[in-house]
Design a protein around this motif. Structure first.
Motif, mmCIF file in Angstrom:
data_model
loop_
_atom_site.group_PDB
_atom_site.id
_atom_site.type_symbol
_atom_site.label_atom_id
_atom_site.label_comp_id
_atom_site.label_asym_id
_atom_site.label_seq_id
_atom_site.Cartn_x
_atom_site.Cartn_y
_atom_site.Cartn_z
ATOM 1 N N VAL A 1 -48.507 -27.340 -22.783
ATOM 2 C CA VAL A 1 -49.725 -26.407 -23.540
ATOM 3 C C VAL A 1 -49.785 -26.915 -24.801
ATOM 4 O O VAL A 1 -48.676 -27.160 -25.505
ATOM 5 C CB VAL A 1 -49.085 -24.902 -23.482
ATOM 6 C CG1 VAL A 1 -50.497 -24.203 -23.914
ATOM 7 C CG2 VAL A 1 -48.600 -24.474 -22.099
ATOM 8 N N ALA A 2 -51.077 -27.313 -25.328
ATOM 9 C CA ALA A 2 -51.262 -27.520 -26.608
ATOM 10 C C ALA A 2 -52.737 -27.047 -27.053
ATOM 11 O O ALA A 2 -53.532 -26.514 -26.406
ATOM 12 C CB ALA A 2 -51.261 -29.130 -26.828
ATOM 13 N N MET A 3 -52.788 -26.776 -28.498
ATOM 14 C CA MET A 3 -54.008 -26.356 -29.095
ATOM 15 C C MET A 3 -54.785 -27.320 -29.882
ATOM 16 O O MET A 3 -54.085 -28.047 -30.605
ATOM 17 C CB MET A 3 -53.674 -25.297 -29.874
ATOM 18 C CG MET A 3 -53.441 -23.906 -28.826
ATOM 19 S SD MET A 3 -53.570 -22.192 -29.841
ATOM 20 C CE MET A 3 -55.379 -22.541 -30.309
ATOM 21 N N SER A 4 -56.000 -27.053 -30.158
ATOM 22 C CA SER A 4 -56.983 -27.599 -30.957
ATOM 23 C C SER A 4 -57.270 -26.516 -32.057
ATOM 24 O O SER A 4 -56.682 -25.344 -31.912
ATOM 25 C CB SER A 4 -57.998 -28.304 -30.529
ATOM 26 O OG SER A 4 -58.956 -27.243 -30.073
ATOM 27 N N ALA A 5 -58.074 -26.819 -32.872
ATOM 28 C CA ALA A 5 -58.394 -25.864 -33.985
ATOM 29 C C ALA A 5 -59.441 -24.669 -33.404
ATOM 30 O O ALA A 5 -59.568 -23.521 -33.917
ATOM 31 C CB ALA A 5 -59.358 -26.451 -35.250
ATOM 32 N N PHE A 6 -59.835 -24.928 -32.109
ATOM 33 C CA PHE A 6 -60.870 -24.054 -31.550
ATOM 34 C C PHE A 6 -60.405 -23.640 -30.058
ATOM 35 O O PHE A 6 -61.141 -22.775 -29.479
ATOM 36 C CB PHE A 6 -62.266 -24.801 -31.538
ATOM 37 C CG PHE A 6 -62.727 -25.264 -32.646
ATOM 38 C CD1 PHE A 6 -63.856 -24.534 -33.330
ATOM 39 C CD2 PHE A 6 -62.561 -26.506 -32.934
ATOM 40 C CE1 PHE A 6 -64.320 -24.805 -34.458
ATOM 41 C CE2 PHE A 6 -63.179 -26.984 -34.186
ATOM 42 C CZ PHE A 6 -63.936 -26.068 -34.880
ATOM 43 N N GLY A 7 -59.326 -23.792 -29.832
ATOM 44 C CA GLY A 7 -58.619 -23.189 -28.488
ATOM 45 C C GLY A 7 -57.761 -23.954 -27.861
ATOM 46 O O GLY A 7 -57.452 -25.124 -28.690
ATOM 47 N N LEU A 8 -57.331 -23.822 -26.621
ATOM 48 C CA LEU A 8 -56.529 -24.758 -26.041
ATOM 49 C C LEU A 8 -57.036 -26.268 -25.586
ATOM 50 O O LEU A 8 -58.217 -26.237 -25.598
ATOM 51 C CB LEU A 8 -55.934 -24.109 -24.633
ATOM 52 C CG LEU A 8 -55.148 -23.011 -24.782
ATOM 53 C CD1 LEU A 8 -54.616 -22.681 -23.239
ATOM 54 C CD2 LEU A 8 -53.744 -23.153 -25.538
ATOM 55 N N LYS A 9 -56.340 -27.214 -25.897
ATOM 56 C CA LYS A 9 -56.888 -28.626 -25.519
ATOM 57 C C LYS A 9 -56.048 -29.079 -24.225
ATOM 58 O O LYS A 9 -56.380 -29.945 -23.778
ATOM 59 C CB LYS A 9 -56.743 -29.454 -26.788
ATOM 60 C CG LYS A 9 -55.499 -29.789 -27.195
ATOM 61 C CD LYS A 9 -55.453 -30.719 -28.206
ATOM 62 C CE LYS A 9 -53.895 -31.163 -28.875
ATOM 63 N NZ LYS A 9 -54.178 -32.190 -30.048
ATOM 64 N N ARG A 10 -55.069 -28.365 -23.998
ATOM 65 C CA ARG A 10 -54.271 -28.968 -22.700
ATOM 66 C C ARG A 10 -53.405 -27.690 -22.098
ATOM 67 O O ARG A 10 -52.788 -27.074 -22.929
ATOM 68 C CB ARG A 10 -53.124 -29.981 -23.286
ATOM 69 C CG ARG A 10 -52.431 -30.412 -21.979
ATOM 70 C CD ARG A 10 -51.824 -31.710 -22.551
ATOM 71 N NE ARG A 10 -51.016 -32.321 -21.345
ATOM 72 C CZ ARG A 10 -51.604 -33.229 -20.467
ATOM 73 N NH1 ARG A 10 -52.905 -33.439 -20.614
ATOM 74 N NH2 ARG A 10 -50.831 -33.583 -19.461
ATOM 75 N N CYS A 11 -53.446 -27.288 -21.064
ATOM 76 C CA CYS A 11 -52.685 -26.423 -20.228
ATOM 77 C C CYS A 11 -52.567 -27.075 -18.829
ATOM 78 O O CYS A 11 -53.189 -26.883 -17.948
ATOM 79 C CB CYS A 11 -53.314 -25.015 -20.083
ATOM 80 S SG CYS A 11 -52.327 -23.682 -19.538
ATOM 81 N N HIS A 12 -51.638 -28.065 -18.537
ATOM 82 C CA HIS A 12 -51.479 -28.702 -17.313
ATOM 83 C C HIS A 12 -50.065 -28.712 -16.883
ATOM 84 O O HIS A 12 -49.027 -28.666 -17.693
ATOM 85 C CB HIS A 12 -51.786 -30.356 -17.886
ATOM 86 C CG HIS A 12 -53.216 -30.659 -17.983
ATOM 87 N ND1 HIS A 12 -54.140 -30.120 -19.033
ATOM 88 C CD2 HIS A 12 -54.045 -31.197 -17.143
ATOM 89 C CE1 HIS A 12 -55.266 -30.386 -18.924
ATOM 90 N NE2 HIS A 12 -55.576 -31.108 -17.861
ATOM 91 N N TYR A 13 -50.142 -28.876 -15.659
ATOM 92 C CA TYR A 13 -48.777 -29.070 -14.924
ATOM 93 C C TYR A 13 -48.640 -30.536 -14.626
ATOM 94 O O TYR A 13 -49.465 -31.220 -14.014
ATOM 95 C CB TYR A 13 -48.811 -28.202 -13.468
ATOM 96 C CG TYR A 13 -47.595 -28.594 -12.681
ATOM 97 C CD1 TYR A 13 -46.268 -28.422 -13.059
ATOM 98 C CD2 TYR A 13 -47.887 -29.052 -11.314
ATOM 99 C CE1 TYR A 13 -45.390 -28.564 -12.212
ATOM 100 C CE2 TYR A 13 -46.924 -29.525 -10.540
ATOM 101 C CZ TYR A 13 -45.405 -29.073 -10.686
ATOM 102 O OH TYR A 13 -44.374 -29.529 -10.090
ATOM 103 N N VAL A 14 -47.605 -31.137 -15.057
ATOM 104 C CA VAL A 14 -47.338 -32.518 -15.090
ATOM 105 C C VAL A 14 -46.054 -32.869 -14.019
ATOM 106 O O VAL A 14 -44.969 -32.208 -14.371
ATOM 107 C CB VAL A 14 -47.241 -33.240 -16.349
ATOM 108 C CG1 VAL A 14 -46.798 -34.693 -16.168
ATOM 109 C CG2 VAL A 14 -48.359 -32.794 -17.141
ATOM 110 N N THR A 15 -46.392 -33.296 -13.015
ATOM 111 C CA THR A 15 -45.249 -33.730 -12.121
ATOM 112 C C THR A 15 -44.059 -34.615 -12.591
ATOM 113 O O THR A 15 -44.358 -35.618 -13.555
ATOM 114 C CB THR A 15 -45.704 -34.006 -10.659
ATOM 115 O OG1 THR A 15 -45.968 -35.298 -10.729
ATOM 116 C CG2 THR A 15 -46.767 -33.313 -10.067
ATOM 117 N N ALA A 16 -43.023 -34.826 -12.028
ATOM 118 C CA ALA A 16 -41.938 -35.825 -12.421
ATOM 119 C C ALA A 16 -42.669 -37.239 -12.228
ATOM 120 O O ALA A 16 -42.075 -38.135 -12.956
ATOM 121 C CB ALA A 16 -40.612 -35.742 -11.457
ATOM 122 N N GLU A 17 -43.689 -37.484 -11.239
ATOM 123 C CA GLU A 17 -44.101 -38.531 -11.014
ATOM 124 C C GLU A 17 -45.340 -39.187 -11.868
ATOM 125 O O GLU A 17 -45.880 -40.197 -12.076
ATOM 126 C CB GLU A 17 -44.814 -38.762 -9.706
ATOM 127 C CG GLU A 17 -43.693 -38.705 -8.463
ATOM 128 C CD GLU A 17 -43.012 -37.071 -8.227
ATOM 129 O OE1 GLU A 17 -43.796 -36.411 -8.593
ATOM 130 O OE2 GLU A 17 -41.849 -37.360 -7.651
#
Length: 208
Positions: free
Chosen positions: A85-101
Protein backbone atom coordinates in the motif's frame (compact mmCIF):
# COMPACT_ATOMS: atom_id res chain seq x y z
CA UNK A 1 7.53 -4.83 6.86
CA UNK A 2 9.34 -3.49 9.94
CA UNK A 3 6.61 -0.84 10.20
CA UNK A 4 3.85 -3.42 10.65
CA UNK A 5 2.37 -3.63 14.14
CA UNK A 6 -0.24 -6.13 15.41
CA UNK A 7 -3.85 -4.97 15.33
CA UNK A 8 -6.16 -4.94 18.33
CA UNK A 9 -8.94 -7.03 16.81
CA UNK A 10 -11.42 -4.19 16.51
CA UNK A 11 -14.30 -4.50 14.04
CA UNK A 12 -14.09 -2.93 10.59
CA UNK A 13 -16.43 0.07 10.34
CA UNK A 14 -18.56 0.29 7.26
CA UNK A 15 -17.93 2.98 4.67
CA UNK A 16 -19.93 6.20 5.05
CA UNK A 17 -20.89 8.49 2.18
CA UNK A 18 -19.10 11.51 3.65
CA UNK A 19 -15.78 9.63 3.60
CA UNK A 20 -15.42 9.62 -0.20
CA UNK A 21 -12.48 12.02 -0.25
CA UNK A 22 -10.87 10.94 3.02
CA UNK A 23 -10.98 7.14 3.11
CA UNK A 24 -10.04 4.27 0.83
CA UNK A 25 -11.29 0.72 1.35
CA UNK A 26 -10.08 -2.28 -0.66
CA UNK A 27 -10.75 -6.03 -0.39
CA UNK A 28 -8.94 -9.24 -1.32
CA UNK A 29 -10.20 -12.82 -1.10
CA UNK A 30 -7.62 -15.55 -0.58
CA UNK A 31 -7.74 -19.24 0.23
CA UNK A 32 -6.27 -20.02 3.63
CA UNK A 33 -3.42 -22.49 3.20
CA UNK A 34 -4.15 -24.27 6.48
CA UNK A 35 -7.93 -24.64 6.39
CA UNK A 36 -8.68 -24.26 2.70
CA UNK A 37 -11.47 -21.75 3.37
CA UNK A 38 -11.92 -18.33 1.79
CA UNK A 39 -10.55 -15.42 3.82
CA UNK A 40 -11.33 -11.76 3.15
CA UNK A 41 -8.57 -9.23 3.75
CA UNK A 42 -9.49 -5.55 3.83
CA UNK A 43 -7.17 -2.54 3.62
CA UNK A 44 -8.56 0.60 5.27
CA UNK A 45 -6.70 3.88 4.73
CA UNK A 46 -7.96 7.12 6.31
CA UNK A 47 -5.85 9.38 4.12
CA UNK A 48 -7.80 12.48 5.10
CA UNK A 49 -6.11 12.38 8.50
CA UNK A 50 -2.61 13.78 9.04
CA UNK A 51 -1.63 13.43 5.38
CA UNK A 52 0.50 16.60 5.46
CA UNK A 53 2.55 15.30 8.38
CA UNK A 54 3.17 11.93 6.75
CA UNK A 55 1.42 10.02 9.54
CA UNK A 56 -1.16 8.25 7.40
CA UNK A 57 -1.60 4.61 8.38
CA UNK A 58 -3.04 1.58 6.65
CA UNK A 59 -5.08 -0.90 8.65
CA UNK A 60 -5.34 -4.53 7.57
CA UNK A 61 -8.43 -6.52 8.52
CA UNK A 62 -9.00 -10.24 8.26
CA UNK A 63 -12.67 -11.22 8.03
CA UNK A 64 -13.65 -7.89 9.54
CA UNK A 65 -11.20 -7.92 12.47
CA UNK A 66 -8.16 -5.66 12.64
CA UNK A 67 -5.08 -7.79 12.03
CA UNK A 68 -2.27 -5.26 11.60
CA UNK A 69 -1.47 -1.54 11.30
CA UNK A 70 1.38 0.19 9.48
CA UNK A 71 2.50 3.64 8.43
CA UNK A 72 2.60 4.18 4.69
CA UNK A 73 4.13 2.90 2.54
CA UNK A 74 3.12 -0.46 3.97
CA UNK A 75 3.83 -4.10 3.18
CA UNK A 76 1.56 -6.58 4.98
CA UNK A 77 2.60 -10.24 4.82
CA UNK A 78 -0.37 -12.50 4.03
CA UNK A 79 -0.76 -16.06 2.80
CA UNK A 80 1.17 -16.52 -0.44
CA UNK A 81 2.57 -13.00 -0.69
CA UNK A 82 2.35 -9.40 0.46
CA UNK A 83 -0.21 -6.61 0.31
CA UNK A 84 1.57 -3.41 -0.67
CA UNK A 85 0.00 0.00 0.00
CA UNK A 86 1.37 3.43 -0.96
CA UNK A 87 0.03 6.97 -1.41
CA UNK A 88 0.55 9.92 -3.68
CA UNK A 89 -0.46 13.49 -2.82
CA UNK A 90 -3.99 12.86 -4.13
CA UNK A 91 -4.87 9.38 -2.87
CA UNK A 92 -3.65 5.83 -3.12
CA UNK A 93 -1.23 5.01 -5.90
CA UNK A 94 -0.82 1.35 -4.98
CA UNK A 95 -2.91 -1.26 -3.20
CA UNK A 96 -1.78 -4.59 -4.65
CA UNK A 97 -1.36 -8.19 -3.63
CA UNK A 98 2.06 -9.37 -4.78
CA UNK A 99 2.70 -13.10 -4.76
CA UNK A 100 6.00 -14.74 -3.90
CA UNK A 101 6.51 -15.27 -7.65
CA UNK A 102 6.15 -11.54 -8.31
CA UNK A 103 2.63 -11.50 -9.81
CA UNK A 104 0.81 -8.29 -8.80
CA UNK A 105 -2.98 -8.02 -8.49
CA UNK A 106 -4.82 -4.83 -7.53
CA UNK A 107 -7.26 -5.23 -4.66
CA UNK A 108 -10.96 -4.64 -5.33
CA UNK A 109 -12.32 -1.29 -4.11
CA UNK A 110 -15.33 -1.32 -1.82
CA UNK A 111 -18.46 -0.50 -3.90
CA UNK A 112 -19.43 2.34 -1.53
CA UNK A 113 -16.05 4.10 -1.77
CA UNK A 114 -15.07 6.73 -4.35
CA UNK A 115 -12.67 4.22 -5.92
CA UNK A 116 -15.49 1.66 -6.07
CA UNK A 117 -17.87 4.10 -7.73
CA UNK A 118 -15.21 5.01 -10.28
CA UNK A 119 -14.65 1.30 -11.00
CA UNK A 120 -18.42 0.86 -11.42
CA UNK A 121 -18.48 3.71 -13.94
CA UNK A 122 -15.74 1.94 -15.88
CA UNK A 123 -17.78 -1.27 -15.99
CA UNK A 124 -21.08 0.36 -16.93
CA UNK A 125 -19.80 3.09 -19.26
CA UNK A 126 -16.38 2.06 -20.59
CA UNK A 127 -16.29 4.69 -23.37
CA UNK A 128 -17.02 7.53 -20.96
CA UNK A 129 -14.49 6.10 -18.53
CA UNK A 130 -11.75 6.00 -21.16
CA UNK A 131 -12.57 9.56 -22.20
CA UNK A 132 -12.28 10.82 -18.63
CA UNK A 133 -9.00 8.98 -18.21
CA UNK A 134 -7.60 10.47 -21.42
CA UNK A 135 -8.68 13.98 -20.39
CA UNK A 136 -6.94 13.58 -17.05
CA UNK A 137 -3.71 12.51 -18.73
CA UNK A 138 -3.82 15.37 -21.28
CA UNK A 139 -4.59 17.89 -18.53
CA UNK A 140 -1.61 16.81 -16.43
CA UNK A 141 0.72 16.78 -19.46
CA UNK A 142 -0.35 20.31 -20.43
CA UNK A 143 0.01 21.58 -16.86
CA UNK A 144 3.47 20.04 -16.61
CA UNK A 145 4.57 21.64 -19.90
CA UNK A 146 3.32 25.02 -18.66
CA UNK A 147 5.14 24.61 -15.36
CA UNK A 148 8.42 23.65 -17.04
CA UNK A 149 8.26 26.60 -19.44
CA UNK A 150 7.63 29.08 -16.61
CA UNK A 151 10.42 27.52 -14.56
CA UNK A 152 12.86 27.68 -17.47
CA UNK A 153 12.09 31.38 -17.91
CA UNK A 154 12.81 32.16 -14.25
CA UNK A 155 16.01 30.10 -14.20
CA UNK A 156 17.49 31.82 -17.25
CA UNK A 157 16.74 35.40 -16.14
CA UNK A 158 19.82 35.94 -13.90
CA UNK A 159 22.59 37.71 -15.95
CA UNK A 160 25.28 35.21 -14.92
CA UNK A 161 23.21 32.41 -16.45
CA UNK A 162 21.85 34.33 -19.42
CA UNK A 163 25.31 35.30 -20.68
CA UNK A 164 26.25 31.64 -21.03
CA UNK A 165 23.10 29.95 -22.30
CA UNK A 166 20.83 32.86 -23.19
CA UNK A 167 17.35 33.53 -21.88
CA UNK A 168 14.17 31.57 -22.41
CA UNK A 169 10.83 33.33 -22.72
CA UNK A 170 7.76 31.30 -21.92
CA UNK A 171 5.22 31.43 -24.76
CA UNK A 172 2.37 31.50 -22.24
CA UNK A 173 1.85 34.00 -19.42
CA UNK A 174 -1.32 33.48 -17.41
CA UNK A 175 -3.02 35.91 -15.04
CA UNK A 176 -3.28 34.95 -11.39
CA UNK A 177 -6.90 33.82 -11.62
CA UNK A 178 -6.10 31.50 -14.51
CA UNK A 179 -3.12 30.01 -12.68
CA UNK A 180 -5.49 29.25 -9.81
CA UNK A 181 -7.93 27.65 -12.25
CA UNK A 182 -5.14 25.52 -13.75
CA UNK A 183 -4.14 24.38 -10.27
CA UNK A 184 -7.71 23.32 -9.46
CA UNK A 185 -8.17 21.50 -12.76
CA UNK A 186 -4.84 19.74 -12.31
CA UNK A 187 -5.78 18.64 -8.79
CA UNK A 188 -9.08 17.27 -10.15
CA UNK A 189 -7.26 15.33 -12.88
CA UNK A 190 -4.78 13.91 -10.37
CA UNK A 191 -7.62 12.88 -8.05
CA UNK A 192 -9.41 11.12 -10.93
CA UNK A 193 -6.27 9.14 -11.68
CA UNK A 194 -5.80 8.30 -8.00
CA UNK A 195 -9.32 6.84 -7.90
CA UNK A 196 -8.09 4.33 -10.52
CA UNK A 197 -4.72 3.86 -8.76
CA UNK A 198 -2.95 5.25 -11.79
CA UNK A 199 0.38 6.86 -11.01
CA UNK A 200 3.24 8.16 -13.10
CA UNK A 201 6.26 9.72 -11.43
CA UNK A 202 6.54 12.06 -14.43
CA UNK A 203 2.90 13.24 -14.53
CA UNK A 204 1.45 12.70 -11.07
CA UNK A 205 4.72 13.28 -9.26
CA UNK A 206 5.06 16.67 -10.94
CA UNK A 207 1.44 17.53 -10.10
CA UNK A 208 1.87 16.44 -6.51
Amino acid sequence: MRRVRPGDGRDLKRFRWWQHLSRALFHLHLTDGGTGRQVRYTVDVRHGQNQSSGNVKAQLYRDGKQLAVSKLPAAFPVHGGTIEVAMSAFGLKRCHYVTAEGYAQQLTPDPASAEGRRANLDRRHPTLSRTLGALSTVTLAAALALLLSQLAEKLTQPPEIAQHIGTFTSPVHLPVWMNVAVTLVTATASTERALRLRYSRFLDGGAG
